[in-house]
Design a protein around this motif. Structure first.
Motif, PDB file in Angstrom:
ATOM      1  N   HIS A   1       0.866  -1.181   0.000  1.00 38.73           N
ATOM      2  CA  HIS A   1       0.000   0.000   0.000  1.00 38.73           C
ATOM      3  C   HIS A   1       0.900   1.226   0.000  1.00 38.73           C
ATOM      4  CE1 HIS A   1       0.843  -0.564   4.317  1.00 38.73           C
ATOM      5  NE2 HIS A   1       0.850   0.751   4.334  1.00 38.73           N
ATOM      6  N   SER A  34      -4.118   0.573  -1.488  1.00 39.10           N
ATOM      7  CA  SER A  34      -3.321  -0.567  -1.933  1.00 39.10           C
ATOM      8  C   SER A  34      -2.909  -0.341  -3.378  1.00 39.10           C
ATOM      9  CB  SER A  34      -4.151  -1.846  -1.878  1.00 39.10           C
ATOM     10  OG  SER A  34      -4.516  -2.091  -0.548  1.00 39.10           O
ATOM     11  N   THR A  37      -7.198   1.276  -6.921  1.00 40.02           N
ATOM     12  CA  THR A  37      -8.599   0.931  -7.183  1.00 40.02           C
ATOM     13  C   THR A  37      -9.444   1.375  -5.996  1.00 40.02           C
ATOM     14  OG1 THR A  37      -7.874  -0.957  -8.483  1.00 40.02           O
ATOM     15  CG2 THR A  37     -10.171  -0.983  -7.734  1.00 40.02           C
ATOM     16  N   THR A  38     -10.471   2.184  -6.268  1.00 40.27           N
ATOM     17  CA  THR A  38     -11.266   2.693  -5.152  1.00 40.27           C
ATOM     18  C   THR A  38     -12.727   2.891  -5.541  1.00 40.27           C
ATOM     19  OG1 THR A  38     -11.292   4.355  -3.391  1.00 40.27           O
ATOM     20  CG2 THR A  38     -10.751   5.164  -5.581  1.00 40.27           C
ATOM     21  N   LYS A  78     -18.499   6.779  -4.278  1.00 45.32           N
ATOM     22  CA  LYS A  78     -19.958   6.890  -4.319  1.00 45.32           C
ATOM     23  C   LYS A  78     -20.317   8.341  -4.615  1.00 45.32           C
ATOM     24  CE  LYS A  78     -20.914   3.263  -0.941  1.00 45.32           C
ATOM     25  NZ  LYS A  78     -21.586   2.959   0.317  1.00 45.32           N
ATOM     26  N   VAL A  93     -13.819  -3.687  -2.528  1.00 48.67           N
ATOM     27  CA  VAL A  93     -12.568  -3.327  -3.212  1.00 48.67           C
ATOM     28  C   VAL A  93     -11.333  -3.887  -2.507  1.00 48.67           C
ATOM     29  CG1 VAL A  93     -13.344  -1.237  -4.404  1.00 48.67           C
ATOM     30  CG2 VAL A  93     -12.404  -1.052  -2.107  1.00 48.67           C
ATOM     31  N   ASP A 107      -3.580  -6.716   6.571  1.00 46.87           N
ATOM     32  CA  ASP A 107      -2.852  -5.574   6.006  1.00 46.87           C
ATOM     33  C   ASP A 107      -2.692  -4.495   7.079  1.00 46.87           C
ATOM     34  OD1 ASP A 107      -1.580  -3.881   4.352  1.00 46.87           O
ATOM     35  OD2 ASP A 107      -3.220  -3.595   2.926  1.00 46.87           O
TER      36      ASP A 107
HETATM   37  C1  LIG Z   1      -3.413  -0.441   4.308  1.00 40.85           C
HETATM   38  C2  LIG Z   1      -4.681   0.156   3.713  1.00 40.85           C
HETATM   39  C3  LIG Z   1      -4.971  -0.048   2.370  1.00 40.85           C
HETATM   40  C4  LIG Z   1      -6.136   0.487   1.802  1.00 40.85           C
HETATM   41  N1  LIG Z   1      -6.383   0.278   0.481  1.00 40.85           N
HETATM   42  C5  LIG Z   1      -7.496   0.813  -0.091  1.00 40.85           C
HETATM   43  C6  LIG Z   1      -7.757   0.618  -1.482  1.00 40.85           C
HETATM   44  O1  LIG Z   1      -6.989  -0.030  -2.214  1.00 40.85           O
HETATM   45  N2  LIG Z   1      -8.877   1.160  -1.994  1.00 40.85           N
HETATM   46  C7  LIG Z   1      -9.753   1.889  -1.221  1.00 40.85           C
HETATM   47  O2  LIG Z   1     -10.746   2.384  -1.755  1.00 40.85           O
HETATM   48  N3  LIG Z   1      -9.528   2.098   0.073  1.00 40.85           N
HETATM   49  C8  LIG Z   1      -8.428   1.584   0.673  1.00 40.85           C
HETATM   50  N4  LIG Z   1      -8.174   1.793   2.005  1.00 40.85           N
HETATM   51  C9  LIG Z   1      -9.135   2.620   2.787  1.00 40.85           C
HETATM   52  C10 LIG Z   1      -8.926   4.096   2.445  1.00 40.85           C
HETATM   53  O3  LIG Z   1      -7.748   4.588   3.050  1.00 40.85           O
HETATM   54  C11 LIG Z   1     -10.116   4.960   2.868  1.00 40.85           C
HETATM   55  O4  LIG Z   1     -10.228   4.932   4.271  1.00 40.85           O
HETATM   56  C12 LIG Z   1     -11.443   4.487   2.243  1.00 40.85           C
HETATM   57  O5  LIG Z   1     -11.333   4.348   0.848  1.00 40.85           O
HETATM   58  C13 LIG Z   1     -12.548   5.491   2.560  1.00 40.85           C
HETATM   59  O6  LIG Z   1     -12.262   6.714   1.903  1.00 40.85           O
HETATM   60  P1  LIG Z   1     -12.840   8.114   2.346  1.00 40.85           P
HETATM   61  O7  LIG Z   1     -12.496   8.372   3.776  1.00 40.85           O
HETATM   62  O8  LIG Z   1     -12.277   9.141   1.397  1.00 40.85           O
HETATM   63  O9  LIG Z   1     -14.387   7.998   2.324  1.00 40.85           O
HETATM   64  P2  LIG Z   1     -15.492   7.651   1.225  1.00 40.85           P
HETATM   65  O10 LIG Z   1     -15.172   6.349   0.573  1.00 40.85           O
HETATM   66  O11 LIG Z   1     -15.778   8.807   0.332  1.00 40.85           O
HETATM   67  O12 LIG Z   1     -16.706   7.498   2.210  1.00 40.85           O
HETATM   68  C14 LIG Z   1     -16.861   6.451   3.151  1.00 40.85           C
HETATM   69  C15 LIG Z   1     -18.367   6.277   3.370  1.00 40.85           C
HETATM   70  O13 LIG Z   1     -18.969   7.459   3.897  1.00 40.85           O
HETATM   71  C16 LIG Z   1     -19.943   7.992   3.000  1.00 40.85           C
HETATM   72  N5  LIG Z   1     -19.747   9.468   2.889  1.00 40.85           N
HETATM   73  C17 LIG Z   1     -18.547  10.093   2.788  1.00 40.85           C
HETATM   74  N6  LIG Z   1     -18.738  11.428   2.706  1.00 40.85           N
HETATM   75  C18 LIG Z   1     -20.074  11.638   2.762  1.00 40.85           C
HETATM   76  C19 LIG Z   1     -20.890  12.788   2.709  1.00 40.85           C
HETATM   77  N7  LIG Z   1     -20.349  13.991   2.597  1.00 40.85           N
HETATM   78  N8  LIG Z   1     -22.228  12.606   2.802  1.00 40.85           N
HETATM   79  C20 LIG Z   1     -22.754  11.365   2.931  1.00 40.85           C
HETATM   80  N9  LIG Z   1     -22.048  10.241   2.952  1.00 40.85           N
HETATM   81  C21 LIG Z   1     -20.721  10.373   2.883  1.00 40.85           C
HETATM   82  C22 LIG Z   1     -19.660   7.328   1.646  1.00 40.85           C
HETATM   83  O14 LIG Z   1     -20.828   7.219   0.860  1.00 40.85           O
HETATM   84  C23 LIG Z   1     -19.114   6.001   2.075  1.00 40.85           C
HETATM   85  O15 LIG Z   1     -20.139   5.078   2.325  1.00 40.85           O
HETATM   86  C24 LIG Z   1      -7.019   1.259   2.595  1.00 40.85           C
HETATM   87  C25 LIG Z   1      -6.722   1.489   3.949  1.00 40.85           C
HETATM   88  C26 LIG Z   1      -5.581   0.932   4.497  1.00 40.85           C
HETATM   89  C27 LIG Z   1      -5.284   1.199   5.953  1.00 40.85           C
END
Ligand SMILES: Cc1cc2nc3c(=O)[nH]c(=O)nc-3n(C[C@H](O)[C@H](O)[C@H](O)COP(=O)(O)OP(=O)(O)OC[C@H]3O[C@@H](n4cnc5c(N)ncnc54)[C@H](O)[C@@H]3O)c2cc1C
Length: 242
Positions: free
Chosen positions: A36, A59, A72-73, A76, A120, A222
């Motif tokens: 990652h 990752s 890959t992410t 929404k 994912v 992880d």
């Molecule tokens: C070692 C490691 C590897 C990782 N690898 C990946 C990876 O490969 N791919 C990946 O995607 N993530 C990965 N993650 C997780 C990543 O770091 C994020 O925590 C995760 O993708 C969530 O992203 P975000 O906080 O931007 O929220 P979002 O994904 O934008 O939101 C999280 C949730 O809250 C809701 N939400 C957010 N904002 C709002 C709003 N304003 N109003 C209403 N609902 C809302 C969304 O609809 C969703 O359901 C990894 C984490 C670790 C620790």
């Protein structure tokens, strides 16, 4: 710590909500399967302290020989500031990457490997499977089990059962079926079980695996060692302070 600024060279729409951003690979940037990185957006390091809302762990869903760094992410409609900006960036957009590390490289110990993931989380395992397809040495076979309630499963051309390669792939769309399958897979007491997903998902999987008699040494997460031990309920010896 070296920060690499690089560009998005391609965006693959994997499903309605999931995208893979392929980034140019900066010279000197290396990684191994299961790695990652920290992905950051412009402005993250412009204040006194790093702006955490512009940084996420991600990752790497590609292998180095694919010549791009894949991220890959799921994005929404309602998403964080980070993902809103990422979605708008498009091809040619700049991002920063740094602090790469793999907690889950493919272990070649002559055992069967079980890759358990949700949504994912499968992206973390894509390079492990490709690495195994390229070189199966000392791996008894791989079984992937992924749960995704959207039913829009990822990377289905790679995660396709191939008995000649000792590779099986299973997708389910609900947690009940998923945990039922995990219990069955845990009948292989020698297997190595990799788990990727939310913290709640990890906790539930760990609880089933331990209950089924899988030793914690055979459960890969992880997470850095300290967090991994906390998840697995492993007591660490106290460090003498005097
Ligand atoms: C070692 C490691 C590897 C990782 N690898 C990946 C990876 O490969 N791919 C990946 O995607 N993530 C990965 N993650 C997780 C990543 O770091 C994020 O925590 C995760 O993708 C969530 O992203 P975000 O906080 O931007 O929220 P979002 O994904 O934008 O939101 C999280 C949730 O809250 C809701 N939400 C957010 N904002 C709002 C709003 N304003 N109003 C209403 N609902 C809302 C969304 O609809 C969703 O359901 C990894 C984490 C670790 C620790």
């Amino acid at each position: 710590m070296q920060i690499y600024w690089t560009k998005i060279n391609k965006i693959i729409e994997e499903t309605a909500e999931v995208k893979t951003f392929l980034l140019d690979c900066p010279e000197g940037f290396v990684w191994e399967e299961g790695a990652h990185l920290h992905l950051a957006l412009r402005g993250f390091n412009e204040g006194e302290k790093p702006n955490r809302s512009l940084i996420r762990h991600m990752s790497i869903s590609t292998l180095p020989n694919e010549n791009s760094i894949g991220i890959t992410t799921r994005i929404k409609e309602q998403c964080s500031e980070f993902k809103t900006i990422l979605r708008e960036l498009g091809v040619g957009g700049e991002v920063a990457i740094f602090k790469t590390h793999s907690n889950v490289p493919l272990k070649r110990e002559g055992r069967k490997v079980y890759l358990l993931s949700s949504g994912v989380g499968l992206a973390t395992f894509r390079p492990l499977v490709l690495d195994y397809f390229e070189r199966a040495d000392n791996v008894e076979g791989i079984h992937s089990l992924n749960v995704d309630s959207t039913k829009e499963f990822l990377f289905t051309s790679i995660f396709e059962t191939a008995s000649d390669k000792k590779f099986t792939s299973q997708f389910v769309d609900n947690r009940k079926d998923y945990y039922g399958e995990v219990e069955k897979l845990a009948s292989d007491k020698e297997g190595l079980f990799y788990v990727v997903g939310s913290d709640e998902f990890l906790a539930q999987n760990i609880s089933i695996l331990l209950e089924q008699g899988i030793p914690h040494e055979q459960i890969m997460l992880d997470k850095h060692e300290k967090r991994r031990n906390e998840f697995l309920g492993i007591e660490m010896p106290a460090v003498p302070t005097a």
